[in-house]
Design a protein around this motif. Structure first.
Motif, short mmCIF file in Angstrom:
data_model
loop_
_atom_site.label_atom_id
_atom_site.label_comp_id
_atom_site.label_asym_id
_atom_site.label_seq_id
_atom_site.Cartn_x
_atom_site.Cartn_y
_atom_site.Cartn_z
N THR A 283 37.60 38.04 36.34
CA THR A 283 38.75 38.31 37.19
C THR A 283 38.29 39.05 38.44
O THR A 283 37.50 39.98 38.37
CB THR A 283 39.81 39.17 36.46
OG1 THR A 283 40.14 38.57 35.21
CG2 THR A 283 41.08 39.29 37.29
N LEU A 284 38.82 38.60 39.58
CA LEU A 284 38.62 39.29 40.85
C LEU A 284 39.93 39.93 41.25
O LEU A 284 40.99 39.30 41.15
CB LEU A 284 38.18 38.29 41.93
CG LEU A 284 37.91 38.86 43.33
CD1 LEU A 284 36.62 39.69 43.33
CD2 LEU A 284 37.82 37.75 44.36
N TYR A 285 39.88 41.18 41.70
CA TYR A 285 41.06 41.88 42.15
C TYR A 285 40.98 42.11 43.65
O TYR A 285 39.94 42.51 44.18
CB TYR A 285 41.20 43.23 41.44
CG TYR A 285 41.37 43.13 39.94
CD1 TYR A 285 42.59 42.74 39.38
CD2 TYR A 285 40.31 43.41 39.09
CE1 TYR A 285 42.74 42.64 38.01
CE2 TYR A 285 40.46 43.31 37.71
CZ TYR A 285 41.68 42.92 37.18
OH TYR A 285 41.82 42.82 35.82
N ILE A 286 42.10 41.87 44.34
CA ILE A 286 42.21 42.15 45.77
C ILE A 286 43.52 42.91 45.99
O ILE A 286 44.57 42.51 45.47
CB ILE A 286 42.19 40.87 46.63
CG1 ILE A 286 40.88 40.11 46.43
CG2 ILE A 286 42.39 41.21 48.11
CD1 ILE A 286 40.81 38.78 47.18
N SER A 287 43.45 43.99 46.77
CA SER A 287 44.66 44.74 47.11
C SER A 287 44.94 44.59 48.60
O SER A 287 44.03 44.43 49.42
CB SER A 287 44.48 46.22 46.77
OG SER A 287 43.43 46.80 47.56
N GLY A 288 46.22 44.65 48.93
CA GLY A 288 46.62 44.56 50.33
C GLY A 288 48.08 44.21 50.46
O GLY A 288 48.67 43.57 49.58
N ASN A 289 48.68 44.64 51.57
CA ASN A 289 50.06 44.26 51.91
C ASN A 289 51.04 44.49 50.76
O ASN A 289 51.90 43.67 50.47
CB ASN A 289 50.11 42.80 52.37
CG ASN A 289 51.36 42.52 53.18
OD1 ASN A 289 51.87 43.38 53.90
ND2 ASN A 289 51.87 41.31 53.08
#
Length: 387
Positions: A283-289
């Protein structure tokens, strides 16, 4: 057998381990082969990082992007990590090579409730101008982090905190934001001064540009970075420091780079910020907006993301060896600890704006937190990843 990093059935119709059965293709599969991925998505909430940037709202959804060949230097790889058990039991360790981190079989117990981190003595910024600490990474017994100013060009340097508790400038004029460690123990840096991903040799401090373009144009301002045990680099490219140098992209995205090809993995999330891999690298996690988004990884391909949690002014993040995500909420002055299923399990408060976090210390259970020219730490009962 299902792992704690697989999405729970309440969030998805299937787990990451069974994504192929759900159909759908990941974005940009026309360049590096195809693999099955989730096509589930949900709309994101509107929120963004403060202090250093402004944001606008954007809906969620899967991204599709073309690829572009780029000049590169190859990075060495090591074997991938194995799946892990739940937070009350042991976590499987990954094999290591060079600088590649390996989770222990018994990582400990996850935090819970309301916690407070303390300032690390002697580490407050000595700059006269306003700026941020960012991108902490623990390498060979020391903490490294970026220290950049909001002045024209966003000048940056890499600081280090050694076992003696003294903060020193390790590399001046590094142009860096987020940091990571490559599989040979050197510093990987998201560098806005060159609009590129750079490598700094830990011994000589020599700089090497790894990749700096997509579709013939420079990146905007690479912000955060992660590397898999296979040597694949994942990074975000918002526009927070786009003015640091000429050129840029027409939109903000997240990318992966396998040593030969740049591939878009997210382009629907405006100003993607933090990025991190689960311990099993599924799993890849990205945070933003305003959201924390989770993406299944199958082989060398990243599938479509789902919104795991709503997050206020999301910034960087750390991951413990149980798979929990420690997301910085920039102007909320806290980290939220979120399980792989999207459940809040703890909050770690600080006393100023916060940017990022990483585990380190003698036993890997000290969480270091960066922010507005301040460094904090808190001792936990779980081992975590070093960036």
């Amino acid at each position: 057998m299902a792992t704690p990093f697989a999405f729970k059935s309440t969030l998805l119709a299937c787990s990451i381990a069974a994504l192929a059965a759900c159909g759908g293709n990941p974005p940009g599969t026309d360049a590096i082969g195809s693999s099955s991925g989730s096509n589930l998505s949900s709309s994101s909430s509107s929120s963004g990082r403060t202090s250093s940037s402004s944001t606008s709202s954007s809906g969620a959804g899967s991204s599709s992007g073309s690829t572009s060949s780029s000049s590169s230097s190859s990075s060495s790889s090591s074997s991938s990590s194995s799946s892990s058990s739940s937070s009350s039991s042991s976590s499987s360790s990954s094999s290591s090579s060079g600088g590649q981190f390996a989770c222990p079989q018994s990582p400990g117990v996850a935090p819970s409730g309301q916690l407070t981190a303390s300032r690390v003595p002697g580490t407050n910024t000595n700059r006269s101008d306003t700026g941020l600490y960012e991108g902490p990474v623990w390498i060979k017994g020391a903490l490294y982090f970026s220290d950049f100013s909001f002045n024209s060009g966003f000048p940056s340097r890499i600081q280090t905190l050694g076992a003696d508790g003294v903060m020193r400038t390790f590399i001046d004029n590094s142009g860096s934001n987020g940091l990571a460690v490559d599989n040979n123990g050197n510093i990987l840096a998201a560098t806005h001064d060159k609009k590129a991903i750079s490598r700094y040799n830990l011994s000589t401090k020599a700089r090497e540009i790894i990749v700096g373009q997509y579709s013939g144009n420079p990146f905007n301002s690479p912000n955060d970075i992660a590397m898999s045990s296979k040597g694949i680099i994942y990074f975000t490219d918002p526009d927070f420091q786009k003015s640091a140098a000429a050129g840029g992209q027409s939109q903000t995205r997240a990318y992966q780079y396998d040593g030969q090809t740049v591939k878009v993995i997210e382009q629907s999330l405006y100003n993607p910020n933090g990025i991190a891999l689960s311990p099993d690298e599924l799993t890849l996690y990205i945070s933003g907006n305003g959201v924390l988004r989770a993406y299944p990884i199958e082989g060398n391909s990243v599938g479509s993301g789902i919104n795991l949690a709503s997050v206020t002014s999301p910034d960087g993040m750390a991951i413990d060896c149980l798979g929990n995500i420690y997301v910085a909420e920039h102007d909320q002055k806290r980290l939220r600890v979120i399980s792989p299923a999207g459940t809040d399990i703890a909050t770690i408060k600080v006393d100023a704006n916060v940017t990022n976090a990483a585990f380190g210390g003698a036993n890997g259970k000290t969480l270091y937190i960066t922010g507005a020219g301040i460094l904090w730490k808190i001792d936990l009962n779980v081992v975590g990843k070093p960036y």
